[in-house]
Structures are given as C-alpha cells and as structure tokens.
Design an enzyme around this catalytic site. Structure first.
Site, short mmCIF file in Angstrom:
data_model
loop_
_atom_site.label_atom_id
_atom_site.label_comp_id
_atom_site.label_asym_id
_atom_site.label_seq_id
_atom_site.Cartn_x
_atom_site.Cartn_y
_atom_site.Cartn_z
N ARG A 160 3.44 27.75 15.19
CA ARG A 160 4.24 27.35 14.02
C ARG A 160 4.94 28.54 13.34
O ARG A 160 5.08 28.59 12.12
CB ARG A 160 3.37 26.64 12.97
CG ARG A 160 2.88 25.28 13.37
CD ARG A 160 4.05 24.31 13.55
NE ARG A 160 3.59 22.95 13.67
CZ ARG A 160 3.15 22.39 14.79
NH1 ARG A 160 3.15 23.08 15.91
NH2 ARG A 160 2.76 21.13 14.80
N SER A 239 2.81 17.28 9.10
CA SER A 239 1.65 18.05 8.63
C SER A 239 2.08 18.90 7.44
O SER A 239 3.06 19.64 7.53
CB SER A 239 1.15 18.98 9.73
OG SER A 239 0.78 18.25 10.86
N GLU A 343 2.97 24.21 5.52
CA GLU A 343 3.87 24.33 6.67
C GLU A 343 5.33 24.14 6.26
O GLU A 343 6.18 24.92 6.68
CB GLU A 343 3.45 23.31 7.74
CG GLU A 343 4.19 23.49 9.03
CD GLU A 343 4.25 22.23 9.84
OE1 GLU A 343 4.97 21.29 9.43
OE2 GLU A 343 3.57 22.16 10.87
N1 EPU Z 1 -8.61 14.73 11.70
C1 EPU Z 1 -9.32 14.32 10.61
N2 EPU Z 1 -8.78 13.37 9.80
C2 EPU Z 1 -7.57 12.79 10.03
C3 EPU Z 1 -6.84 13.21 11.16
C4 EPU Z 1 -7.37 14.19 11.98
O1 EPU Z 1 -10.40 14.80 10.35
O2 EPU Z 1 -7.11 11.95 9.24
C5 EPU Z 1 -9.15 15.83 12.52
C6 EPU Z 1 -9.86 15.38 13.74
O3 EPU Z 1 -10.95 16.23 13.93
C7 EPU Z 1 -8.83 15.58 14.85
C8 EPU Z 1 -8.15 16.84 14.37
O4 EPU Z 1 -8.09 16.68 12.97
O5 EPU Z 1 -9.43 15.74 16.08
C9 EPU Z 1 -6.75 17.04 14.92
O6 EPU Z 1 -5.91 15.95 14.55
P1 EPU Z 1 -4.52 15.70 15.28
O7 EPU Z 1 -4.72 15.58 16.74
O8 EPU Z 1 -3.81 14.58 14.59
O9 EPU Z 1 -3.75 17.06 15.09
P2 EPU Z 1 -3.41 17.88 13.77
O10 EPU Z 1 -4.03 19.20 13.90
O11 EPU Z 1 -3.71 17.11 12.55
C10 EPU Z 1 -1.30 18.87 14.91
C11 EPU Z 1 0.08 19.24 14.49
C12 EPU Z 1 0.96 18.00 14.45
C13 EPU Z 1 0.99 17.38 15.83
C14 EPU Z 1 -0.44 17.05 16.24
C15 EPU Z 1 -0.54 16.55 17.66
C16 EPU Z 1 -0.10 21.20 13.03
C17 EPU Z 1 -0.07 21.70 11.63
N3 EPU Z 1 0.05 19.89 13.18
O12 EPU Z 1 -1.82 18.00 13.92
O13 EPU Z 1 2.28 18.40 14.09
O14 EPU Z 1 1.80 16.22 15.87
O15 EPU Z 1 -1.25 18.24 16.18
O16 EPU Z 1 -0.33 17.61 18.54
O17 EPU Z 1 -0.26 21.98 13.97
C18 EPU Z 1 3.67 18.78 12.18
O18 EPU Z 1 3.59 19.97 12.42
O19 EPU Z 1 4.34 18.34 11.20
C19 EPU Z 1 2.94 17.84 13.01
C20 EPU Z 1 2.90 16.53 12.75
#
Ligand code: EPU
Length: 357
Positions: A160, A239, A343
């Site tokens: 990022r 995010s 972000e």
């Molecule tokens: N989780 C929770 N609660 C929730 C959702 C998720 O506890 O409501 C925890 C779970 O442990 C889950 C982990 O968070 O396993 C990861 O969740 P997710 O796979 O949705 O990924 P993220 O880290 O929340 C990142 C990116 C997203 C991208 C997704 C999928 C960043 C800041 N965000 O989200 O990017 O779509 O992975 O690859 O790196 C963005 O940057 O705007 C964005 C949407």
C-alpha cells in the site's frame, strides 16, 4: 476543459463527504491535465488531483484551490501489453483484460477508483498487487515541469505504498503500463486462501479467468467492497486502515497483550511481511477491541459487512467520520498497543488531531 466555481466535491467521492472546491477543472486529455497543473503551479494555487474519489477524505470546509478531475480515456492493448489512461475506470479495465483472455489483474476486479490511482498506493487484493504487473508509469513531474516515465523499480512499490505516496505533490499520473500474461484463458496462480477455497482449488492453482473475477466480485460484495449507490455499506473508502506491519519485537509485545486480554489460547492473525516483520489484521484488531460490525450511533459507522470499512450512512460530515476513526484508533491502541494508520488520503484534515492549515 470544463471549469466550475465553488463546486461541491462530495459527489466525486465514494464517501459522499467534503466541502466545495474554489475551482473544479475536468481534464479529458493528457494535454489538458498538464495545462491545468501548470496553470495552478505557475500561479501558486494549491492543487488537488481527483481520480475516482474512492480513497479520499475531504474536510468539511472543502478545498481552497484547484481540484482537477482526471477524466482521460484510453485502453490500448498490444499483445499482452496494456496501456491505460489515468482516468479509465479501473474495474471496467479489469473486466476488459479478462474478456481479452489475459491474466494478471483479474483478482483486482471490483476495486473502485481510477486506473491512475492504482500505482499510488499499490492497490492490492486477493493475492494480487498492481506492482507485479505494472511496467511503467507515465506522470507529469511538477518539479521538472515535464512528463516523465518511471520504471517499476523507480516507483518503489511496497505494501500500500510507493514513491508517489512519499512525495505526494510531485507527480500527476497520466498513463499506466502493464505486462499481462497469456495463460490460455487461465488466471494467474491464486495466492489468497479465501479465493482458492471459494473456487474449490488449492492456493497456487490457476482457474478460468472469468471464474477468478466473478469469485472475487462475490467475495468483495459480501464485504461491502463493491460500489452500490443503494447500499450505505459501500459509501466508504474500502479499507480505512492499513494492516499493521510489526517488527518481531513489536509482534512479541502485541502477542502478549492479545493473550492478556483475550486468554492464553488467543492467536492474532499473522502473515509474513519480509525479513523480521509480521503483518497482522486491522479488521481483527478493531473487532477484538470492541468495535464490531455496524458500530456507532451516528451517521458515520463501521460497515455492517466488514469492520475495516468506515461508512457514511447518509448525512454524515467528515468530522463525524474522523471522530469515529479517532475513537477506533484510540481503542485499538489502548487494547493492543498498536497504532492504526489511515489508508485513504485526507485533504484539509488529519486523523491525528487538529485540521491541517
Ligand atoms: N476480519 C475480522 N472482521 C471482519 C473482517 C475481517 O476480524 O469484519 C479479519 C479476519 O481475521 C480475516 C482478516 O481480518 O481473516 C482479513 O480480512 P480480509 O480478507 O477481508 O482482508 P483485509 O485485511 O480486511 C485486505 C485489503 C483489502 C482487500 C482484502 C482482500 C488492506 C488494508 N486491505 O483487507 O483492500 O480487498 O485484503 O485481499 O490491505 C482496500 O485497500 O481498500 C481494500 C478493500
């Protein structure tokens, strides 16, 4: 070139937040973009570049200067090489690469915003990042007063982040070039466990391109991460915080805090992030610090679908949003000793405290 005065910026952002710009210019060619930037720079007028508005938090007072909306078009595919104009809608461009049978960005389907914004924060999702397919970025260099071409290496991409974020006022992205892959209609190897699981394959496998794209769209929609004007969960910037990257020592402290608070068996998410570093999950931290889905009682709340998205339920102000964001940062810090970093780009305001002058 279209020009408006005292123009509302909120409709240009996915949050639908922020006050007006003194002047709003819409540029539809690279030459118009360059002319508008030069005119602002020559007269010492502050410049705000607006792409898809999906990663922008604009203060309620708006922007005193020239807001430049990049509305350039161009999708040029030669063999496996793609050149996109900065103003192209990213998610449409992804759909076209999939239709053309080319792999490399199919897991970045459904990401709101413009093509020109993708290199800035090295947009990534579901195991792909634009840094692995971008070959060059053509940008107007405001310091040199000329268009320049930056190689992938010169963009200094990381999670990022990129050179464009380090030096946010120097470059205005004009074109982005990608090297895609012809894998006979198949996707790139799937890197994200959740996507592989949803497709019933193993990480590292390839699947038909259209299946990869549709699966990602479905997963994203389930988290409120695909724009839908009817659904307030998508009135967000995706995010709101980046996933914290901790040194080994910081992670050990954090791990101890987690066990103290959540019990001995508690394990925080941990992903390798380069030598001596571990990435944890901001969504998890927020959840476990007591801010669940839907948290908040005002017009700015946590999404009901994903704890990492802050949303405008309609009628919110930027101050409402920042108040909620600050409450979450303080709560997570108090619970786990980790400081979340926003972000989206903020304009005229700052998460850390008093407005930027
Ligand atoms: N989780 C929770 N609660 C929730 C959702 C998720 O506890 O409501 C925890 C779970 O442990 C889950 C982990 O968070 O396993 C990861 O969740 P997710 O796979 O949705 O990924 P993220 O880290 O929340 C990142 C990116 C997203 C991208 C997704 C999928 C960043 C800041 N965000 O989200 O990017 O779509 O992975 O690859 O790196 C963005 O940057 O705007 C964005 C949407």
């Amino acid at each position: 070139m279209q020009e408006l005065h005292d123009a509302p910026l909120a409709p240009l952002t996915t949050f639908r937040l922020g006050g007006p710009a003194t002047r709003l210019v819409t540029a539809t060619t690279d030459a118009e973009v360059i002319a508008a930037v030069r005119a602002a720079d020559d007269s010492g007028t502050p410049l705000l570049v607006v792409g898809g508005g999906s990663n922008l938090v604009i203060g309620d007072k708006g922007f005193d200067g020239t807001a430049l909306r990049i509305a350039t078009t161009g999708f040029e595919l030669r063999g496996t090489t793609l050149e996109l104009a900065a103003g192209e809608v990213w998610t449409d461009a992804v759909a076209r690469t999939v239709e053309a049978g080319l792999a490399g960005v199919e897991c970045l389907a459904g990401i709101p915003g413009s093509a020109g914004a993708t290199p800035i924060q090295n947009v990534g999702a579901y195991g792909q990042e634009v840094s692995s397919t971008i070959t060059e970025v053509v940008a107007y260099d405001r310091r040199a007063g000329a268009a320049v071409t930056l190689t992938n290496e010169e963009c200094a991409f990381s999670y990022r982040h990129s050179r464009f974020k380090d030096d946010p006022s120097r470059y205005v992205v004009l074109r982005v070039r990608f090297a895609l892959e012809d894998a006979g209609g198949l996707s790139a190897p799937l890197r994200y466990a959740e996507t592989a699981r949803a497709l019933g394959v193993e990480p590292g496998d390839r699947v038909p391109l259209a299946d990869a794209r549709e699966t990602v769209l479905k997963l994203r929609a389930g988290k409120g991460m695909v724009l839908d004007p009817e659904d307030h969960d998508t009135w967000s910037a995706g995010s709101f915080f980046t996933n914290p990257i901790l040194t080994d020592a910081q992670f050990a402290d954090f791990h101890a805090r987690v066990r103290e608070r959540l019990g001995d068996g508690a394990e925080p998410p941990a992903y390798p992030a380069g030598e001596g570093h571990t990435k944890t999950s901001a969504a998890w931290l927020i959840d476990k610090a007591g801010f669940g889905k839907g948290y908040g009682d005002g017009a700015a709340r946590i999404s009901t679908k994903h704890t990492l998205a802050l949303t405008n339920r309609g009628g919110a102000t930027t101050e409402d949003l920042l108040e909620l964001a600050r409450e979450i940062v303080a709560g997570v810090r108090e619970a786990f000793g980790v400081t979340l970093v926003n972000e989206p780009v903020t304009v005229g305001v700052s998460l850390q405290g008093s407005p930027v002058q």
